[in-house]
Design an enzyme around this catalytic site. Structure first.
Site, short mmCIF file in Angstrom:
data_model
loop_
_atom_site.label_atom_id
_atom_site.label_comp_id
_atom_site.label_asym_id
_atom_site.label_seq_id
_atom_site.Cartn_x
_atom_site.Cartn_y
_atom_site.Cartn_z
CG ASN A 9 -3.34 10.58 -1.38
OD1 ASN A 9 -3.88 9.48 -1.40
ND2 ASN A 9 -2.79 11.11 -2.44
CG HIS A 12 -1.66 4.07 -0.42
ND1 HIS A 12 -1.41 3.34 -1.56
CD2 HIS A 12 -0.94 5.21 -0.54
CE1 HIS A 12 -0.55 4.00 -2.31
NE2 HIS A 12 -0.24 5.14 -1.71
CG HIS A 45 -3.36 10.20 -8.17
ND1 HIS A 45 -1.99 10.25 -8.11
CD2 HIS A 45 -3.67 10.29 -9.49
CE1 HIS A 45 -1.49 10.36 -9.35
NE2 HIS A 45 -2.50 10.38 -10.20
NE ARG A 47 -1.24 6.46 -8.70
CZ ARG A 47 -0.10 7.13 -8.89
NH1 ARG A 47 0.40 7.23 -10.10
NH2 ARG A 47 0.53 7.66 -7.87
NE ARG A 51 -0.51 2.33 -8.55
CZ ARG A 51 0.13 3.02 -9.47
NH1 ARG A 51 -0.09 2.80 -10.73
NH2 ARG A 51 0.98 3.96 -9.12
CD GLU A 72 -2.42 13.74 -5.37
OE1 GLU A 72 -2.01 14.29 -4.34
OE2 GLU A 72 -2.15 12.56 -5.66
CB THR A 103 3.59 10.96 -8.54
OG1 THR A 103 2.19 10.64 -8.46
CG2 THR A 103 3.80 12.07 -9.55
CD GLU A 155 1.05 18.58 -3.94
OE1 GLU A 155 -0.14 18.76 -4.26
OE2 GLU A 155 1.48 17.52 -3.47
CG HIS A 195 5.83 12.22 -3.66
ND1 HIS A 195 6.58 11.17 -3.21
CD2 HIS A 195 5.16 11.75 -4.73
CE1 HIS A 195 6.39 10.11 -3.98
NE2 HIS A 195 5.51 10.44 -4.91
N1 PXP Z 1 1.12 15.03 -3.76
C1 PXP Z 1 1.09 14.47 -5.00
C2 PXP Z 1 0.98 15.38 -6.17
C3 PXP Z 1 1.13 13.07 -5.18
O1 PXP Z 1 1.11 12.55 -6.42
C4 PXP Z 1 1.20 12.25 -4.03
C5 PXP Z 1 1.19 10.76 -4.20
O2 PXP Z 1 -0.06 10.36 -4.71
C6 PXP Z 1 1.20 12.88 -2.78
C7 PXP Z 1 1.19 14.27 -2.66
C8 PXP Z 1 1.22 12.09 -1.50
O3 PXP Z 1 2.41 11.36 -1.40
P1 PXP Z 1 2.58 10.34 -0.21
O4 PXP Z 1 1.54 9.26 -0.41
O5 PXP Z 1 3.98 9.84 -0.39
O6 PXP Z 1 2.36 11.07 1.07
#
Ligand code: PXP
Length: 241
Positions: A9, A12, A45, A47, A51, A72, A103, A155, A195
């Protein structure tokens, strides 16, 4: 070789870029590094408050990088239209609350209006060939409801497990994930998790029977600040293998 896929992901990377509202660091460039370092797919993602990732990032990712894109998004018209326009390979439906830092948990499938939106999203996107997963807490009721409304992938939200790491309830939270995973597989659905997973807590989740994919962002990007993205991704891939 690992059977567990790693979705990296890159939200960031975009968070950092948005801090200056310029073009760097570029999630597209990050995707290329992640993909040559062990990422099996790119996760982003979009949103409601935009952001981090922007619609343009998804558009460019689709056009400029040959990869599996996992989006996402919340279950609403705006996001359904974005998915239909840019055609990610798969979508995970997540809940979104104004003001949340990230989330906060799985979809609330006890809420009838949420179930309606989720069901509509599953149907609209899967009719166009987009795979759809539901982000769910590891509880049997939600998993069964997800199954009934046509989800073929779950998931599991690992937030509670991640937060329990090193605490008294760690074993219990892992067991909740294991039991939920068992039910997901028994219902013949695909099993993903994510997550809060990091370099310390990820291995027991990766080792759950039937686990197919882990989606990980924050810990990888945080480590990348010190060791570089290439090393951060390849170290994670090695651990889950
Ligand atoms: N899976 C989902 C559905 C999420 O919403 C997120 C956060 O955007 C993640 C995985 C990844 O989480 P993390 O950034 O804490 O690894």
């Amino acid at each position: 070789m690992s059977d567990v896929k790693l979705g990296v992901n890159l939200d960031h990377i975009a968070t950092l870029r948005q801090a200056r509202m310029i073009s760097n660091p570029d999630p597209i460039e990050a995707a290329r590094v992640a993909l040559t370092s062990g990422a099996d797919m790119i996760v982003m993602h979009i949103r409601g408050d935009r952001r981090h990732m922007q619609e343009e990032d998804l558009e460019r990712m689709r056009k400029e990088v040959r990869c599996f894109i996992h989006l996402e998004m919340a279950a609403n018209d705006e996001m359904r239209n974005i998915a239909l326009k840019h055609k990610p390979d798969s979508v995970c439906i997540v809940p979104e609350k104004p003001g949340e830092l990230t989330t906060e948990g799985g979809l609330n499938l006890k809420d009838k209006s949420m179930v309606k939106e989720v069901e509509k999203t599953i149907k609209t996107l899967s009719d166009k060939g987009i795979e759809v997963s539901l982000f769910l807490d590891p509880n049997a009721d939600d998993i069964r409801t997800g199954y009934k409304i046509g989800a073929d992938t779950v998931e599991l939200c690992t937030k509670a497990y991640s937060e329990s790491w090193g605490k008294k309830n760690q074993a219990k939270e892992l067991e909740r994930l294991q039991l939920a995973s068992y039910l997901v597989k028994e219902l013949n659905m695909n099993l993903h998790s994510g997550h809060g997973l990091d370099y310390y807590n990820v291995r027991p989740v990766a080792q759950i029977e039937g686990m197919e994919c882990l989606n990980i962002g924050f810990s990888i990007i945080s480590r990348a600040v010190f060791v570089g993205l290439k090393t951060a991704v390849s170290q994670m891939k090695e651990i889950i293998g």
